[in-house]
Design an enzyme around this catalytic site. Structure first.
Site, PDB file in Angstrom:
ATOM      1  N   CYS A   1       0.794  -1.229   0.000  1.00 36.80           N
ATOM      2  CA  CYS A   1       0.000   0.000   0.000  1.00 36.80           C
ATOM      3  C   CYS A   1       0.827   1.280   0.000  1.00 36.80           C
ATOM      4  O   CYS A   1       0.731   2.103  -0.902  1.00 36.80           O
ATOM      5  CB  CYS A   1      -0.943   0.016   1.204  1.00 36.80           C
ATOM      6  SG  CYS A   1      -2.165  -1.311   1.208  1.00 36.80           S
TER       7      CYS A   1
ATOM      8  N   HIS B   1      -1.014   6.742   3.455  1.00 42.19           N
ATOM      9  CA  HIS B   1      -1.104   5.604   4.374  1.00 42.19           C
ATOM     10  C   HIS B   1      -1.047   6.025   5.837  1.00 42.19           C
ATOM     11  O   HIS B   1      -1.688   5.419   6.683  1.00 42.19           O
ATOM     12  CB  HIS B   1       0.042   4.618   4.080  1.00 42.19           C
ATOM     13  CG  HIS B   1      -0.093   3.297   4.763  1.00 42.19           C
ATOM     14  ND1 HIS B   1      -0.881   2.279   4.266  1.00 42.19           N
ATOM     15  CD2 HIS B   1       0.435   2.821   5.911  1.00 42.19           C
ATOM     16  CE1 HIS B   1      -0.815   1.235   5.061  1.00 42.19           C
ATOM     17  NE2 HIS B   1      -0.030   1.534   6.080  1.00 42.19           N
TER      18      HIS B   1
END
Length: 496
Positions: free
Chosen positions: A74, A127
């Site tokens: 991610c 993130h």
């Protein structure tokens, strides 16, 4: 001139002024990120998945059949995409913070804001919290969640979260991280979960943006279908569990190097999932895949609501829409789940672009996530920052069959990430036919292993042919093209 004529004159002039303003206004950007979404969509050929809203957008825009993330995790993928830099330039390979590791980089959202765009963001775009604070500031809108742990609503799942945390504390002396079961399906409305709430917020914002004098850059980041596979029951009910087939190749490929061995701990860390190198039974495999499908359909519905509102407010006529999944995912293929490898499935991503007035098309051109930054800049008429390492794919909108990149590159640190002297980096180049990887000791430059898959004869990557003597000349050419992760420079020069 009497009052009626004066009124009509003023009215007509106002309409013309508004029309001219709309025509001269820079295009809006609706930037939609979907976590862990692989090309498991109708527009990519899956006949079982129910994704009508994304498929509808795809039928109106440009579908990239062969788009690739820069790294199958991610944060690193998103950091690369939002900065326009590749992982080996950023030195962000796992879950580092863009703000902490590359604080001076002009990001995509900042560049648009600097050029007069109103920025609005919610959900998962970056993130880490610090990145949202620095990148978006007050333009980032947090969701007041009612979820527990990693996104649970049902009493049974919440109980498991508590039990699992106690187990972690007792056996590992650490928190369970809010994990409970790998899936749940409570009978709740869409906005009981955070992704539904965020869609409500974005819809409310769109209603106000139609009167704004500024163009907007709206970034909406959906968390599902990331684990746990939690979605309202109605989306689970869209599928007959008995009809969901497990992966056709649930076995480890032949002849692959040791660096493709990954035990998908991300999934095994959830309550009730077998630990260690143990095959899942058919029921668990099917339930997990069922949950992934349900989450995809849940997010598809939210995207549909968002696009409907865009159209209802007349904003679709001047809004560029792009949808992307941050990396690929495995659903039992190769006997694995999740991402974190250099297999094609982990790096192949969905990417759909709709530009007002374009002809719908699909392209087989190789595209990369670092190409998004320069492409959106070109479409909006913004100057391209000098640091960008991607290539604008705008020419493909008019000519989807155009000869394009010779290769797309991805990166993955395979082992000993914490010790710089022992880091092994996997550098991969995807070409029209082949996927070639070199595993290199970073400290010495030594090539420790190689993997090669021929997608013409082995599209599922079940046998590495790197050890076949007759492929040495081919691998030498691919190695030169890859150039230890720097080959993108020469590849870009050849693109017209």
């Amino acid at each position: 001139m009497n009052a009626l004529k004066l009124f009509l004159f003023v009215f007509v002039i106002s309409v013309i002024a508004v029309s001219c303003q709309t025509e001269n206004k820079k295009p809006n950007i609706l930037f939609i990120a979907v976590d862990d979404l692989r090309t498991e969509l109708g527009c990519y050929g899956n006949t079982q998945i129910k994704s009508p809203n994304i498929d509808q957008l795809a039928s109106e825009g440009l579908v990239f059949n062969r788009a690739y993330c820069q790294q199958p995790i991610c944060m690193a993928s998103r950091a690369s995409l939002m900065s326009g830099l590749r992982p080996d330039t950023l030195h962000i390979y796992n879950c580092g913070s863009l703000n902490e590791d590359a604080p001076d980089i002009l990001t995509l959202d900042q560049h648009f804001e600097n050029n007069g765009y109103e920025i609005w963001a919610a959900g998962k775009i970056y993130h880490h919290g610090i990145d949202y604070d620095v990148q978006f500031g007050d333009a980032y809108h947090k969701i007041e969640t009612e979820q527990v742990g990693r996104g649970y609503l049902s009493a049974e799942a919440i109980k498991m979260v508590k039990e699992y945390d106690e187990w972690y504390q007792k056996n590992r002396n650490e928190s369970g991280g809010g994990r409970g079961p790998a899936f749940e399906w409570p009978n709740v409305p869409d906005n009981a979960y955070d992704d539904g709430k965020m869609t409500d917020m974005a819809i409310e914002k769109l209603a106000t943006l139609k009167t704004s004098e500024k163009p907007f850059f709206m970034a909406v980041g959906f968390k599902k279908p990331h684990l746990p596979f939690n979605a309202p029951k109605k989306y689970w009910d869209m599928y007959d569990a008995d009809e969901i087939e497990p992966a056709e190749n649930p076995f480890h490929p032949e002849n692959v190097s040791e660096y493709f061995n990954y035990n998908f701990g991300e999934l095994r860390n959830y309550y009730g999932i077998p630990k260690g190198k143990i095959d899942f039974d058919e029921t668990l495999n099917k339930t997990l895949k069922h949950g992934y499908y349900a989450c995809v359909s849940y997010i598809d519905e939210q995207i549909g609501r968002l696009l409907d509102e865009l159209k209802a407010n007349g904003l679709d006529k001047n809004t560029i829409v792009i949808i992307w999944g941050d990396h690929g995912w495995k659903l039992g293929e190769h006997g694995m789940w999740c991402k974190h490898t250099q297999f094609h499935l982990d790096n192949h991503v969905p990417m759909i672009l709709k530009v007002p007035g374009q002809k719908p098309a699909k392209t087989n051109a190789l595209a990369e996530f670092v190409d998004i930054y320069p492409s959106l800049c070109e479409l909006a008429g913004l100057e391209l920052p000098g640091h960008l390492q991607g290539k604008s794919f705008v020419p493909l909108i008019e000519s989807p069959e155009k000869e394009w990149k010779e290769g797309a590159l991805s990166y993955w640190p395979a082992s000993n990430r914490t010790d710089p002297a022992k880091v092994v980096m996997g550098y991969t180049v995807q070409t029209d036919r082949y996927r070639y990887t070199e595993w290199i000791r970073e400290s010495t430059g030594e090539v420790l292993a190689r993997d090669l898959f021929d997608h013409q004869t082995d599209p599922d990557e079940n046998v590495s042919i790197a050890n076949n003597q007759e492929n040495e000349e081919l691998m030498q050419k691919l190695s030169e093209l890859l150039d230890k992760g720097k080959g993108w420079k020469e590849i870009a020069k050849k693109v017209n």
